[in-house]
Design an enzyme around this catalytic site. Structure first.
Site, PDB file in Angstrom:
ATOM      1  N   GLU A 165      44.073  19.105  38.659  1.00 52.67           N
ATOM      2  CA  GLU A 165      44.272  20.539  38.479  1.00 52.67           C
ATOM      3  C   GLU A 165      42.961  21.305  38.696  1.00 52.67           C
ATOM      4  O   GLU A 165      41.893  20.896  38.241  1.00 52.67           O
ATOM      5  CB  GLU A 165      44.782  20.776  37.057  1.00 52.67           C
ATOM      6  CG  GLU A 165      45.003  22.220  36.658  1.00 52.67           C
ATOM      7  CD  GLU A 165      45.470  22.345  35.215  1.00 52.67           C
ATOM      8  OE1 GLU A 165      45.967  23.434  34.845  1.00 52.67           O
ATOM      9  OE2 GLU A 165      45.349  21.354  34.451  1.00 52.67           O
ATOM     10  N   LYS A 188      51.852  26.804  38.630  1.00 55.41           N
ATOM     11  CA  LYS A 188      52.082  26.233  37.310  1.00 55.41           C
ATOM     12  C   LYS A 188      53.087  27.080  36.545  1.00 55.41           C
ATOM     13  O   LYS A 188      52.980  28.316  36.506  1.00 55.41           O
ATOM     14  CB  LYS A 188      50.756  26.151  36.550  1.00 55.41           C
ATOM     15  CG  LYS A 188      50.791  25.376  35.248  1.00 55.41           C
ATOM     16  CD  LYS A 188      49.367  25.207  34.706  1.00 55.41           C
ATOM     17  CE  LYS A 188      49.309  24.356  33.455  1.00 55.41           C
ATOM     18  NZ  LYS A 188      47.908  24.153  32.994  1.00 55.41           N
ATOM     19  N   CYS A 210      49.878  19.851  35.189  1.00 52.81           N
ATOM     20  CA  CYS A 210      49.493  19.564  33.811  1.00 52.81           C
ATOM     21  C   CYS A 210      50.593  19.856  32.790  1.00 52.81           C
ATOM     22  O   CYS A 210      51.545  19.119  32.660  1.00 52.81           O
ATOM     23  CB  CYS A 210      48.191  20.292  33.459  1.00 52.81           C
ATOM     24  SG  CYS A 210      47.305  19.551  32.056  1.00 52.81           S
ATOM     25  N   GLY A 247      15.355  14.399  16.839  1.00 53.54           N
ATOM     26  CA  GLY A 247      14.633  14.200  15.593  1.00 53.54           C
ATOM     27  C   GLY A 247      15.233  13.040  14.837  1.00 53.54           C
ATOM     28  O   GLY A 247      16.419  13.065  14.488  1.00 53.54           O
ATOM     29  N   LEU A 248      14.447  11.991  14.596  1.00 54.44           N
ATOM     30  CA  LEU A 248      14.948  10.782  13.935  1.00 54.44           C
ATOM     31  C   LEU A 248      14.578  10.815  12.458  1.00 54.44           C
ATOM     32  O   LEU A 248      13.401  10.790  12.106  1.00 54.44           O
ATOM     33  CB  LEU A 248      14.361   9.535  14.590  1.00 54.44           C
ATOM     34  CG  LEU A 248      14.706   9.304  16.067  1.00 54.44           C
ATOM     35  CD1 LEU A 248      14.068   8.017  16.560  1.00 54.44           C
ATOM     36  CD2 LEU A 248      16.218   9.277  16.280  1.00 54.44           C
ATOM     37  N   SER A 249      15.582  10.841  11.609  1.00 52.62           N
ATOM     38  CA  SER A 249      15.356  10.909  10.161  1.00 52.62           C
ATOM     39  C   SER A 249      15.348   9.536   9.506  1.00 52.62           C
ATOM     40  O   SER A 249      14.973   9.405   8.342  1.00 52.62           O
ATOM     41  CB  SER A 249      16.450  11.750   9.515  1.00 52.62           C
ATOM     42  OG  SER A 249      17.710  11.096   9.633  1.00 52.62           O
ATOM     43  N   GLY A 250      15.803   8.532  10.249  1.00 50.85           N
ATOM     44  CA  GLY A 250      16.042   7.229   9.629  1.00 50.85           C
ATOM     45  C   GLY A 250      17.452   7.102   9.094  1.00 50.85           C
ATOM     46  O   GLY A 250      17.827   6.054   8.568  1.00 50.85           O
ATOM     47  N   GLU A 276      29.514  17.467   7.346  1.00 53.62           N
ATOM     48  CA  GLU A 276      28.430  18.334   6.893  1.00 53.62           C
ATOM     49  C   GLU A 276      28.596  19.756   7.413  1.00 53.62           C
ATOM     50  O   GLU A 276      28.429  20.732   6.672  1.00 53.62           O
ATOM     51  CB  GLU A 276      27.093  17.757   7.364  1.00 53.62           C
ATOM     52  CG  GLU A 276      26.756  16.412   6.770  1.00 53.62           C
ATOM     53  CD  GLU A 276      25.564  15.759   7.445  1.00 53.62           C
ATOM     54  OE1 GLU A 276      25.077  14.748   6.912  1.00 53.62           O
ATOM     55  OE2 GLU A 276      25.119  16.267   8.494  1.00 53.62           O
TER      56      GLU A 276
END
Length: 547
Positions: free
Chosen positions: A41, A113, A149, A296-299, A408
């Protein structure tokens, strides 16, 4: 009959690139013996074009591109999705969502369509006029029904079918067609591929003929198209299934009893989620011009999963992980971040934020004098990280990936202009428990994500000894409530009837409603559930309704 299915990855608005992809796939499939070639489509302009359609030349340029493609189509027909201008009209919308039957250098017929979805992420009634019914085209003594579709999503078991009074498949069944074609751009979410196969099979059985379904593949903004094109026979069932989450061109011999089903067809569970996120991230970045990713790695578990997805999408040599420890960051979190980077083979650096935080607190000291420390000081840490990560993104031209999950983000357990900074929210539609499940899946063959990261209690580490469950109910409970409230739209009372504590339900629902303003300012996120935060969920920020 041999049908060539061109499951191609197009980019919205890239008329030149899409045209080249269409012609390349066409030539390859014809060389492989196809008698007819089917495309997705709106393949010429990409799906969804949204308000690009209202730009003064977009539709006419799309039509010109289609005409140029048609001139290069030989005696083997190609059925190609595009946008058609309705021309001067007094009533209705200005365009058709169309499919062109191209053959011997020209467009022989155009199908429109019939059913225009306007729910969740779809808004086709804003742009397109519906057809009065599906098109049947006679070709080589056979009657070919052409649908687009949503036209085949009319099975009574589907909630979407209740939106329509028109049944294109039923109308085609009345005309005794010999072949049913469907050009599709059907975005993926969990459970979507399980619904398609019986849907196409049902269409084949109702029409008494083979049904061939060609789906788009690739990522465009928050939507992920998984491909998984297929063909069904009214008596033999599934006769073809193309790979999920990657381009594939394949010729299907509808007369052959052998059939063809790719090993990558109809992926399910965590394998499908991982493949979807990798594809969505790769296309979002590469189609936007980014070659490197920054995280950003926070652990913690969220940034670890995002980093693993990025390493697969970009290649580990193009991913940079940054740990930004504060004065209260634990050593085990720093160790876990470093171990993750080593496992993934990505570049890794530590940038301490203690001095930046202290400088901000000092600058605000006189103004805040006499007031007790609270979430304000916690958020200064998160915003210091956002400041530095955005600076690195600017300097190195790398796409900053945010790492918040759906649980979160739903309740606002995130910091605006802090950990919400970035260009794409990779796992923003994954509930927390799904993040854990995905992490364990990624570790099946070898340890990519440190076991300690998976097993330790989740924490934002914005104050000493902080745990997520200090502010939130256990994640299995939270995710259950959020699914019922956000995705299924149940009221507080209905959720409590499901067995959840009324006090917890009231608190969570209040947080979801109060934090709509944060989500409106969040980075776009990849859709993986039936209802994601984004264009498919339009809740006012300022509103007083209590359900």
């Amino acid at each position: 009959m041999k049908i060539g299915i061109a499951q191609i990855n197009t980019t919205v608005g890239d008329l030149t690139g899409n045209s080249q992809r269409i012609l390349s796939a066409y030539k390859a499939l014809v060389a492989d013996g196809a008698d007819l070639v089917l495309f997705p489509e709106l393949a010429v302009c990409g799906y969804p074009p949204r308000d690009l359609l209202f730009k003064s030349r977009f539709v006419s340029d799309t039509e010109d591109a289609l005409d140029a493609i048609a001139q290069q189509i030989g005696s083997v027909p190609a059925v190609i999705g595009y946008v058609q201008d309705r021309g001067p009209c007094i009533t209705g919308r200005p365009f058709y969502n169309a499919a062109a039957w191209c053959e011997s250098g020209e467009v022989k017929t155009v199908a429109h369509k019939s059913l225009l979805p306007s729910y969740d992420v779809f808004d086709e009634e804003r742009y397109f006029e519906p057809a009065e019914g599906p098109t049947v085209y006679e070709w080589q003594g056979q009657k070919v029904g052409i649908t687009i579709c949503e036209d085949i999503w009319t099975h009574p078991d589907l909630k979407t079918s209740r939106r329509y009074c028109n049944d294109p498949v039923g109308k085609l069944a009345e005309q005794n067609i010999d072949l049913l074609l469907n050009l599709s751009a059907s975005p993926w979410h969990e459970g979507k591929n399980e619904a398609r196969e019986p849907l196409v099979q049902d269409a084949a059985e109702r029409c008494g003929c083979p049904a061939v379904y060609c789906n788009a593949v690739g990522g465009n903004d928050e939507l992920i198209f998984d491909g998984g094109s297929l063909a069904a026979h009214p008596e033999r069932g599934l006769v073809a299934g193309l790979a999920a989450f990657r381009e594939e061109n394949h010729v299907i011999d509808l007369a052959s009893p052998a059939g063809y089903v790719s090993e990558q067809f109809n992926l399910k569970g965590n394998a499908a989620t991982q493949a979807a996120l990798v594809l969505g991230l790769r296309d979002y970045a590469h189609k936007s011009g980014f070659k490197k990713a920054l995280i950003g790695l926070s652990g913690g578990i969220d940034s670890a999963v995002v980093a693993a997805i990025a390493a697969e999408a970009f290649g580990p040599e193009n991913v940079v992980g940054i740990a930004l420890p504060s004065a209260i960051s634990s050593q085990h979190s720093r160790d876990d971040a470093a171990a993750l980077a080593q496992n993934l083979g990505i570049e890794y650096h530590e940038v301490a934020i203690a001095e930046t935080v202290a400088s901000a607190e000092s600058a605000l000291g006189d103004l805040f004098a006499g007031r007790a420390a609270d979430v304000t000081e916690e958020n200064i840490q998160a915003r210091a990280r956002g400041l530095l990560l955005m600076a690195m993104s600017n300097k190195f031209g790398a796409l900053l990936l945010t790492t918040g999950n759906k649980s979160e983000i739903s309740v606002g357990y995130c910091t605006l202009y802090g950990d919400m900074c970035g260009g794409l929210a990779v796992i923003s539609d994954l509930p927390k428990m799904k993040v854990y499940a995905l992490a364990r899946h990624m570790n099946l063959e070898r340890e990519l994500i440190p076991v300690n990261t998976i097993e330790k209690a989740p924490s934002a580490e914005l104050r000493p000894d902080q745990k997520d469950e200090d502010s939130l109910p256990p994640y299995p409970v939270l995710d259950g409530i959020l699914r019922l409230y956000v995705e299924e739209g149940l009221s507080r009372a209905e959720i409590v009837e499901k067995g959840y504590d009324s006090e917890i339900v009231n608190d969570i629902v209040r947080k979801v409603d109060l934090n709509e303003y944060k989500r409106k300012q969040a980075a776009p996120g990849l859709k993986t559930t039936p209802l994601a935060f984004g264009v498919g969920r339009r809740i006012p920020i300022v509103q007083k309704y209590v359900s």
